[in-house]
Scaffold this active site. Sequence first.
Site, mmCIF file in Angstrom:
data_model
loop_
_atom_site.group_PDB
_atom_site.id
_atom_site.type_symbol
_atom_site.label_atom_id
_atom_site.label_comp_id
_atom_site.label_asym_id
_atom_site.label_seq_id
_atom_site.Cartn_x
_atom_site.Cartn_y
_atom_site.Cartn_z
ATOM 1 N N SER A 69 0.833 -1.200 0.000
ATOM 2 C CA SER A 69 0.000 0.000 0.000
ATOM 3 C C SER A 69 0.871 1.256 0.000
ATOM 4 O O SER A 69 0.580 2.227 -0.712
ATOM 5 C CB SER A 69 -0.922 -0.009 1.223
ATOM 6 O OG SER A 69 -1.643 1.207 1.324
ATOM 7 N N GLN B 42 -0.227 9.227 6.737
ATOM 8 C CA GLN B 42 -0.261 9.841 8.066
ATOM 9 C C GLN B 42 1.152 9.852 8.634
ATOM 10 O O GLN B 42 1.847 8.834 8.596
ATOM 11 C CB GLN B 42 -1.199 9.066 8.991
ATOM 12 C CG GLN B 42 -1.420 9.751 10.331
ATOM 13 C CD GLN B 42 -2.511 9.059 11.136
ATOM 14 O OE1 GLN B 42 -2.934 7.971 10.779
ATOM 15 N NE2 GLN B 42 -2.965 9.679 12.205
ATOM 16 N N GLU C 233 4.948 2.481 14.399
ATOM 17 C CA GLU C 233 6.026 1.502 14.187
ATOM 18 C C GLU C 233 5.727 0.582 13.009
ATOM 19 O O GLU C 233 6.620 0.224 12.249
ATOM 20 C CB GLU C 233 6.283 0.679 15.446
ATOM 21 C CG GLU C 233 7.485 -0.235 15.278
ATOM 22 C CD GLU C 233 8.009 -0.824 16.572
ATOM 23 O OE1 GLU C 233 8.850 -1.738 16.499
ATOM 24 O OE2 GLU C 233 7.586 -0.369 17.646
#
Length: 313
Positions: free
Chosen positions: A80, A88, A106
């Site tokens: 992705s 973000q 993380e």
Amino acid sequence: MARNALGKGLGALLGDNPAASEEVAISTGAASSVKQSNLPAAIEQKEDGSLWIDPALLKPNPKQPRVEFNQKQLEELCESIKVNGILQPIIIEDAGDGGFYIIAGERRTRASRMAGLTKVPVQLRKFDEQQKLEMALIENIQRADLNPIEEATAYYNLIQMSDLNQEEVAKRVGKNRSTVANAIRLLKLPEDIQRAIVAGQITSGHARALLMVKNDADMRVMFGKIVGNGLSVREAEALADEYNGGSRAAAKKVEKKADKKDADVLNFEQELRNIFGTRAVNLKGDINKGSIVIGFDSAKEFDRIYEVLMSKK
């Protein structure tokens, strides 16, 4: 609903700082004329005010509750990111040694490294110890499930290091108080049973059924039956009820009236029950002369007893 709870939780933490909204706007790449000064040399600030850093300089949040990361989920996130980039920013804190702690993000960091990125968007903040744990906890619970023991440990640590009670912790992470309370109760289980939960040998439902059992020896026997016989949660709950009362309690009373055994014999029987994971162990006679009867309820239980006997050769 989960996303709303997450947004509220992170928003509450970010809202502690009057400049938080400005920092969020900068780090997400929103158009802004604001420039931050005194940034660490490793952080690059673009014309739009967004902050970027080499993901190789990022290291795990010292309060990170997650121990294991699902490799398949990371690979899917990696693909992705290759197509859409990181939407973000990763929230970080200066570690003071040239590196930076990942406070939230993380999984995104790991996936970006897998994708070969050399720069990722970040938001630079400073947090106290409670906030570090809370940020990581909220993100992990809402975005990628922790295993039940990791989740329970995170709740427990948050309560221990802060002035929050279970009700307040539940509100922070968008959960019911009973959910938090039931999770923390799992930490009362013996370590080997906790490891079985992490390994997926038993579920949280099985664990709660085990916690229902009042007698520790009965709990050990029941755990052996759950793993060895593949009991469902409903079957485990029924067995817990049986161990705590009902037919088994009545049988115990009959046994006590009919046969008063020497303490050494009773202790020996209990040791055998622990070894074979079954209640059906009976020494007839005494330590000078008698017989040992080991009962079983299924082929699986027989196989387990057989394997234990063979391993003692």
